[in-house]
Design a protein around this motif. Structure first.
Motif, PDB file in Angstrom:
ATOM      1  N   THR A 266       0.848  -1.186   0.000  1.00  0.00           N
ATOM      2  CA  THR A 266       0.000   0.000   0.000  1.00  0.00           C
ATOM      3  C   THR A 266       0.887   1.240   0.000  1.00  0.00           C
ATOM      4  O   THR A 266       1.860   1.312   0.742  1.00  0.00           O
ATOM      5  CB  THR A 266      -0.913   0.036   1.239  1.00  0.00           C
ATOM      6  OG1 THR A 266      -1.853  -1.045   1.166  1.00  0.00           O
ATOM      7  CG2 THR A 266      -1.687   1.343   1.322  1.00  0.00           C
ATOM      8  N   ALA A 267       0.542   2.220  -0.831  1.00  0.00           N
ATOM      9  CA  ALA A 267       1.259   3.496  -0.861  1.00  0.00           C
ATOM     10  C   ALA A 267       0.245   4.612  -0.690  1.00  0.00           C
ATOM     11  O   ALA A 267      -0.728   4.701  -1.456  1.00  0.00           O
ATOM     12  CB  ALA A 267       2.024   3.659  -2.164  1.00  0.00           C
ATOM     13  N   ARG A 268       0.473   5.469   0.309  1.00  0.00           N
ATOM     14  CA  ARG A 268      -0.416   6.596   0.579  1.00  0.00           C
ATOM     15  C   ARG A 268       0.366   7.902   0.490  1.00  0.00           C
ATOM     16  O   ARG A 268       1.387   8.067   1.148  1.00  0.00           O
ATOM     17  CB  ARG A 268      -1.052   6.467   1.963  1.00  0.00           C
ATOM     18  CG  ARG A 268      -2.062   5.341   2.084  1.00  0.00           C
ATOM     19  CD  ARG A 268      -2.754   5.359   3.448  1.00  0.00           C
ATOM     20  NE  ARG A 268      -3.870   4.441   3.486  1.00  0.00           N
ATOM     21  CZ  ARG A 268      -3.762   3.149   3.806  1.00  0.00           C
ATOM     22  NH1 ARG A 268      -2.570   2.643   4.115  1.00  0.00           N
ATOM     23  NH2 ARG A 268      -4.824   2.372   3.819  1.00  0.00           N
ATOM     24  N   PHE A 269      -0.150   8.813  -0.316  1.00  0.00           N
ATOM     25  CA  PHE A 269       0.476  10.118  -0.437  1.00  0.00           C
ATOM     26  C   PHE A 269       0.020  10.998   0.722  1.00  0.00           C
ATOM     27  O   PHE A 269      -1.168  11.269   0.875  1.00  0.00           O
ATOM     28  CB  PHE A 269       0.110  10.757  -1.771  1.00  0.00           C
ATOM     29  CG  PHE A 269       0.702  10.056  -2.963  1.00  0.00           C
ATOM     30  CD1 PHE A 269       2.038  10.211  -3.280  1.00  0.00           C
ATOM     31  CD2 PHE A 269      -0.080   9.228  -3.760  1.00  0.00           C
ATOM     32  CE1 PHE A 269       2.596   9.566  -4.375  1.00  0.00           C
ATOM     33  CE2 PHE A 269       0.458   8.584  -4.865  1.00  0.00           C
ATOM     34  CZ  PHE A 269       1.810   8.749  -5.169  1.00  0.00           C
ATOM     35  N   ALA A 270       0.994  11.479   1.518  1.00  0.00           N
ATOM     36  CA  ALA A 270       0.681  12.314   2.672  1.00  0.00           C
ATOM     37  C   ALA A 270       0.873  13.792   2.377  1.00  0.00           C
ATOM     38  O   ALA A 270       0.520  14.639   3.203  1.00  0.00           O
ATOM     39  CB  ALA A 270       1.553  11.907   3.864  1.00  0.00           C
ATOM     40  N   ALA A 271       1.446  14.124   1.211  1.00  0.00           N
ATOM     41  CA  ALA A 271       1.700  15.505   0.824  1.00  0.00           C
ATOM     42  C   ALA A 271       1.814  15.552  -0.694  1.00  0.00           C
ATOM     43  O   ALA A 271       2.031  14.526  -1.348  1.00  0.00           O
ATOM     44  CB  ALA A 271       2.975  16.026   1.497  1.00  0.00           C
ATOM     45  N   PRO A 272       1.690  16.747  -1.279  1.00  0.00           N
ATOM     46  CA  PRO A 272       1.720  16.851  -2.748  1.00  0.00           C
ATOM     47  C   PRO A 272       3.097  16.521  -3.339  1.00  0.00           C
ATOM     48  O   PRO A 272       4.120  16.541  -2.659  1.00  0.00           O
ATOM     49  CB  PRO A 272       1.367  18.328  -2.991  1.00  0.00           C
ATOM     50  CG  PRO A 272       0.717  18.805  -1.745  1.00  0.00           C
ATOM     51  CD  PRO A 272       1.344  18.025  -0.635  1.00  0.00           C
TER      52      PRO A 272
END
Length: 433
Positions: A266-272
């Motif tokens: 799983t990969a989650r973007f926490a910032a742009p």
């Protein structure tokens, strides 16, 4: 005279005209049958399952886990119901072969951890109360939660900020028993660091593993997860990554050994500004079950993701599963995403399940797409090689080697690429293909 705007219309863009009563600005129907809210029963609509949320595109006729946006997450094992095999997330997995990872307390000895790292890298063994544990993700299924409830200590590996490693970090996890066990590993790439980490699994084990990967702002990290277990091993691994601003993450899964292997990256973007690449290679022999479920959560604007998994199958009862989920949330404008899975069936009696899923909540994106293909050898390829004097068995091996080599070349570490090429050769040598 009516004013006519020359601005190009965009999907999801705010409209200058009054909204139609009962619809959102994107044209989403807010009827109680969809939202499930009525004066008498706030959640009575047939499309308002437990996963439906305010201003979303439904919950799937009351199926709680039909949307990744509404998937249950919890550190508590009791929050997850006992598995039946009817759950969307488990419908392909033979639960009887999990050997207690979903039903029993995981009291066995976890695989031994050995770390070889270049100077500057910090390697620690910590207790459950370490503040870095739990930063990258929360368990999303019962097996992962069971591992969370039962692990006693964790290995934490840290790449210092503004450090570019000259050689890879090698983490070897060696199983020595068949008692169900829990494992926990945390990898932290601090700001503007760059490195490669190889997570190798070998020996015999029955283990549920949680791997947390944290990329701080500007970090560039490649993680290679190798599953080269003995034939009697069972391995369930939840590998969750949290991607900081402008960080780059490459994750490569290679599954060759084991009786049942189930890896869920799983990969989650926490910032742009983040970039993610998820690559996978698997080769299933007779009786093996190799399952991979990827998830990319575009929760921030202007991020890029690319997913490519390729697998080969041979032998009676060989079964592979790939399920790819990409969620583009409403505020993730500027997203560019693509996912693809390809499978090559080498003999009769194999089964490859491939399910790409794409969930989009905004139209203001650069692009999004998915693809899936499963098939046998291309007869024209074989004819071309055989017409030039190459025996059929050698020609078949060349086709498979070329098919899988695309993933191996993504690693960019010569020693590992050579190791995996040799492993694929051994798999091919196991049969007449």
């Amino acid at each position: 005279m009516t004013d006519i705007t020359t601005e190009k219309a965009r999907i999801g863009a705010p409209s200058a005209q009054p909204f139609i009563d009962g619809f959102t600005e994107e044209g989403e129907n807010l009827s109680p049958i969809n939202t499930g809210s009525t004066t008498e029963q706030p959640s009575s609509g047939p499309l308002a399952g437990a996963s439906s949320k305010g201003h979303s595109h439904g919950g799937g006729v009351g199926i709680p886990d039909s949307s990744r946006a509404g998937r249950l997450t919890s550190y508590e094992l009791e929050a997850f119901k006992a598995l039946t095999g009817l759950e969307e997330d488990w419908r392909f997995t033979p639960l009887r072969r999990l050997r207690g990872l979903h039903t029993e307390a995981l009291t066995g000895n976890a695989p031994a951890v050995s770390v070889s790292a270049p100077a500057g890298v910090t390697v620690e063994t910590v207790g459950r109360d370490d503040q870095r544990i739990g930063l990258a993700g929360i368990p999303e299924d019962r097996v992962s939660a069971n591992a969370w409830a039962n692990f006693k200590e964790a290995t934490v590996i840290t790449v210092p900020s503004e450090t570019s490693l000259e050689s890879e970090i090698t983490v070897t996890l060696t199983g020595t028993g068949s008692d169900a066990a829990a494992q926990h590993v945390v990898v932290v790439a601090e700001k503007f660091s760059k490195g490669v980490l190889v997570l190798g699994h070998e020996g015999t084990a029955v283990v549920s593993e949680n791997v947390e990967i944290i990329l701080e702002d500007g970090a560039d990290l490649t993680v290679v997860s190798l599953q080269e277990w003995n034939d009697d091993s069972v391995h369930a691994s939840s590998q969750q990554a949290k991607i900081g601003r402008d960080a780059k993450f490459k994750h490569i899964v290679v599954s060759l050994g084991g009786d049942l292997v189930r890896v869920t990256p799983t990969a989650r973007f926490a910032a742009p500004g983040g970039e993610v690449e998820l690559f996978g290679l698997y080769f299933a022999d007779a009786g093996q079950h190799l399952e991979h479920r990827t998830f990319v959560d575009h929760a921030q604007p202007n991020c890029v993701s690319n997913v490519l998994y390729k697998g080969a199958l041979q032998g009676k009862g060989a079964h592979t599963v790939w399920v790819g989920d990409v969620l583009i949330q409403k505020n993730a404008e500027g997203t560019d995403s693509y996912e693809k899975n390809q499978n090559l069936v080498l003999t009769d009696g194999c089964r490859a399940d491939s399910v790409p899923n794409l969930e989009i909540e905004t139209g203001l994106i650069e692009g999004a797409g998915h693809a899936s293909a499963t098939g046998r050898f291309d007869d024209e390829h074989l004819f071309y090689l055989m017409a030039r004097g190459i025996p059929e068995d050698v020609a078949r091996r060349l086709v498979v080697r070329g098919f899988l080599n695309e993933i191996i070349q993504k690693i960019k570490v010569p020693a590992i690429e050579e190791r995996l090429t040799d492993a694929v050769e051994r798999e091919l040598a196991a049969t007449d293909n």
